[in-house]
Design a protein around this motif. Structure first.
Motif, PDB file in Angstrom:
ATOM      1  N   ASN A  51       0.036  34.757 -19.291  1.00 31.61           N
ATOM      2  CA  ASN A  51       1.386  34.847 -20.239  1.00 31.61           C
ATOM      3  C   ASN A  51       2.188  33.640 -20.336  1.00 31.61           C
ATOM      4  OD1 ASN A  51       1.197  37.529 -19.914  1.00 31.61           O
ATOM      5  ND2 ASN A  51       2.416  37.896 -18.186  1.00 31.61           N
ATOM      6  N   ILE A  52       1.926  32.599 -19.493  1.00 27.00           N
ATOM      7  CA  ILE A  52       2.701  31.467 -19.611  1.00 27.00           C
ATOM      8  C   ILE A  52       1.997  30.640 -20.870  1.00 27.00           C
ATOM      9  CG2 ILE A  52       2.740  29.220 -18.953  1.00 27.00           C
ATOM     10  CD1 ILE A  52       4.527  31.109 -17.709  1.00 27.00           C
ATOM     11  N   ILE A  53       0.601  30.767 -20.878  1.00 26.51           N
ATOM     12  CA  ILE A  53      -0.340  30.269 -22.048  1.00 26.51           C
ATOM     13  C   ILE A  53       0.173  30.668 -23.492  1.00 26.51           C
ATOM     14  CG2 ILE A  53      -2.553  29.732 -22.810  1.00 26.51           C
ATOM     15  CD1 ILE A  53      -3.480  29.476 -20.082  1.00 26.51           C
ATOM     16  N   LYS A  54      -0.034  32.046 -23.482  1.00 25.72           N
ATOM     17  CA  LYS A  54       0.448  32.701 -24.568  1.00 25.72           C
ATOM     18  C   LYS A  54       1.944  32.501 -24.858  1.00 25.72           C
ATOM     19  CE  LYS A  54      -2.599  36.698 -23.763  1.00 25.72           C
ATOM     20  NZ  LYS A  54      -2.797  38.154 -23.442  1.00 25.72           N
ATOM     21  N   ARG A  55       2.795  32.239 -23.951  1.00 26.46           N
ATOM     22  CA  ARG A  55       4.123  32.002 -24.318  1.00 26.46           C
ATOM     23  C   ARG A  55       4.261  30.975 -25.274  1.00 26.46           C
ATOM     24  NH1 ARG A  55       9.016  30.813 -20.134  1.00 26.46           N
ATOM     25  NH2 ARG A  55      10.571  31.248 -21.360  1.00 26.46           N
ATOM     26  N   LYS A  56       3.752  29.807 -24.998  1.00 28.99           N
ATOM     27  CA  LYS A  56       3.957  28.730 -25.964  1.00 28.99           C
ATOM     28  C   LYS A  56       3.151  28.895 -27.283  1.00 28.99           C
ATOM     29  CE  LYS A  56       4.112  24.265 -27.007  1.00 28.99           C
ATOM     30  NZ  LYS A  56       3.497  24.268 -28.338  1.00 28.99           N
ATOM     31  N   GLU A  57       2.209  29.729 -27.398  1.00 32.89           N
ATOM     32  CA  GLU A  57       1.450  30.176 -28.414  1.00 32.89           C
ATOM     33  C   GLU A  57       2.256  30.712 -29.348  1.00 32.89           C
ATOM     34  OE1 GLU A  57      -2.373  31.571 -27.420  1.00 32.89           O
ATOM     35  OE2 GLU A  57      -3.181  29.520 -26.876  1.00 32.89           O
ATOM     36  N   THR A  58       3.184  31.693 -28.757  1.00 33.47           N
ATOM     37  CA  THR A  58       3.980  32.589 -29.613  1.00 33.47           C
ATOM     38  C   THR A  58       4.864  31.957 -30.371  1.00 33.47           C
ATOM     39  OG1 THR A  58       5.047  33.433 -27.553  1.00 33.47           O
ATOM     40  CG2 THR A  58       3.041  34.567 -28.304  1.00 33.47           C
ATOM     41  N   TYR A  59       5.560  31.040 -29.966  1.00 33.14           N
ATOM     42  CA  TYR A  59       6.585  30.450 -30.600  1.00 33.14           C
ATOM     43  C   TYR A  59       6.172  29.723 -32.010  1.00 33.14           C
ATOM     44  CZ  TYR A  59       9.401  29.966 -26.455  1.00 33.14           C
ATOM     45  OH  TYR A  59      10.055  30.117 -25.377  1.00 33.14           O
ATOM     46  N   LYS A  60       6.998  30.448 -33.097  1.00 32.39           N
ATOM     47  CA  LYS A  60       6.655  30.040 -34.386  1.00 32.39           C
ATOM     48  C   LYS A  60       8.012  29.593 -35.269  1.00 32.39           C
ATOM     49  CE  LYS A  60       2.606  31.736 -34.041  1.00 32.39           C
ATOM     50  NZ  LYS A  60       1.480  30.798 -34.237  1.00 32.39           N
ATOM     51  N   ASP A  61       7.698  28.551 -36.080  1.00 33.92           N
ATOM     52  CA  ASP A  61       8.868  28.123 -36.984  1.00 33.92           C
ATOM     53  C   ASP A  61       9.731  29.433 -37.633  1.00 33.92           C
ATOM     54  OD1 ASP A  61       9.104  25.428 -36.256  1.00 33.92           O
ATOM     55  OD2 ASP A  61       7.341  25.102 -37.498  1.00 33.92           O
ATOM     56  N   ILE A  62      10.896  29.436 -37.775  1.00 34.28           N
ATOM     57  CA  ILE A  62      11.642  30.333 -38.515  1.00 34.28           C
ATOM     58  C   ILE A  62      11.538  30.071 -39.952  1.00 34.28           C
ATOM     59  CG2 ILE A  62      13.522  30.759 -36.830  1.00 34.28           C
ATOM     60  CD1 ILE A  62      15.194  28.788 -38.608  1.00 34.28           C
ATOM     61  N   SER A  63      11.729  31.172 -40.771  1.00 42.18           N
ATOM     62  CA  SER A  63      11.610  31.163 -42.195  1.00 42.18           C
ATOM     63  C   SER A  63      12.667  30.265 -42.793  1.00 42.18           C
ATOM     64  CB  SER A  63      11.892  32.536 -42.993  1.00 42.18           C
ATOM     65  OG  SER A  63      13.004  33.146 -42.647  1.00 42.18           O
ATOM     66  N   LYS A  64      12.503  29.697 -43.880  1.00 45.44           N
ATOM     67  CA  LYS A  64      13.478  28.786 -44.684  1.00 45.44           C
ATOM     68  C   LYS A  64      14.820  29.502 -44.846  1.00 45.44           C
ATOM     69  CE  LYS A  64      10.137  25.443 -46.559  1.00 45.44           C
ATOM     70  NZ  LYS A  64       9.707  24.973 -47.708  1.00 45.44           N
ATOM     71  N   SER A  65      14.834  30.689 -45.205  1.00 45.10           N
ATOM     72  CA  SER A  65      15.944  31.575 -45.636  1.00 45.10           C
ATOM     73  C   SER A  65      16.970  31.388 -44.469  1.00 45.10           C
ATOM     74  CB  SER A  65      15.503  32.976 -45.931  1.00 45.10           C
ATOM     75  OG  SER A  65      14.849  33.447 -44.656  1.00 45.10           O
ATOM     76  N   LYS A  66      16.607  31.473 -43.081  1.00 50.88           N
ATOM     77  CA  LYS A  66      17.344  31.444 -42.004  1.00 50.88           C
ATOM     78  C   LYS A  66      18.132  29.982 -41.877  1.00 50.88           C
ATOM     79  CE  LYS A  66      15.592  35.000 -39.001  1.00 50.88           C
ATOM     80  NZ  LYS A  66      15.173  35.418 -37.751  1.00 50.88           N
ATOM     81  N   LEU A  67      17.753  28.926 -42.900  1.00 52.35           N
ATOM     82  CA  LEU A  67      18.648  27.676 -42.792  1.00 52.35           C
ATOM     83  C   LEU A  67      19.419  27.594 -43.703  1.00 52.35           C
ATOM     84  CD1 LEU A  67      14.934  25.582 -42.533  1.00 52.35           C
ATOM     85  CD2 LEU A  67      16.483  26.340 -40.467  1.00 52.35           C
TER      86      LEU A  67
END
Length: 231
Positions: A51-67
């Motif tokens: 779960n810890i290993i997967k946790r780091k991998e699941t973070y993804k950058d948000i879409s540009k529309s949210k900026l």
């Protein structure tokens, strides 16, 4: 006297015999239960690690529309901007620069780190954070309201971190570079900037009160929390 000794020996012998009988009866049950318990514990540890290993991998950058609501709406430029705040905060903590620490963090985080510094000084110790190198920055969430903006990130760095005593001797930590990831939350509030010093009430023209020396906060993003992602 001899009768008493014989009675004690007899009692001990009876207790021993009863113990052996219980062991004889219980071991066919206890051994399987022990094996099952060890298997469950091993699976639980593997599951937690995965779960810890997967946790780091699941973070993804948000879409540009949210900026779109941010002043810096280019993802790469925003990453550079936020990392600079994080880097300056760590350097301020390392060099005991209270003004820089104050300018890069919210009151909550500043008080926490300032307390840590005072405790270390009390015990004649100093936390060293050095050789910081940026490895990765992920912006995975942005929240905008009419009162504040909150940016959630994962910042991965390579660095050395150790504790020194008053003689400069290393008493704990890592003298060789390690790579770790942190959940770092940045916050910006839309409070009206006053032209009066919050401490003495004098007029202010910069980031420090000319009269009493109080550090004046700006309305830029500040770090609200830092949490290590345990590997």
């Amino acid at each position: 006297m001899e009768e008493v000794i014989q009675m004690i020996i007899a009692i001990i012998a009876c207790v021993f015999v009863m113990f052996m009988i219980l062991v004889e009866l219980a071991w066919p049950i206890m051994v399987p239960l022990l094996i099952i318990s060890l298997i469950k514990k091993n699976r639980s540890n593997k599951s937690f690690k995965n779960n810890i290993i997967k946790r780091k991998e699941t973070y993804k950058d948000i879409s540009k529309s949210k900026l779109e609501d941010l002043v810096i709406n280019d993802l790469d430029r925003l990453k550079d901007y936020l990392y600079d705040i994080f880097y300056n905060f760590e350097n301020a903590y390392n060099s005991l620069d209270y003004n820089a620490l104050y300018n890069t963090s919210t009151d909550k985080l500043y008080n926490k780190y300032h307390t840590n510094i005072l405790l270390n000084l009390k015990f004649a110790q100093k936390k060293i954070i050095d050789q910081i190198k940026r490895k990765d920055v992920i912006i995975y969430d942005v929240l905008s309201t009419n009162r504040k903006q909150v940016i959630s990130t994962v910042i991965e760095i390579e660095y050395v971190s150790y504790m020194q005593d008053h003689t400069g001797k290393i008493i704990s930590g890592h003298v060789n570079p390690i790579t770790e990831s942190f959940e770092v939350t940045f916050i910006k509030t839309y409070e009206k900037q006053s032209n009066k010093c919050p401490n003495c009430g004098a007029n202010i023209n910069g980031s420090v009160c000319d009269y009493c020396g109080t550090n004046i906060r700006n309305n830029e993003f500040k770090i609200d929390s830092i949490k290590k992602i345990v590997k």
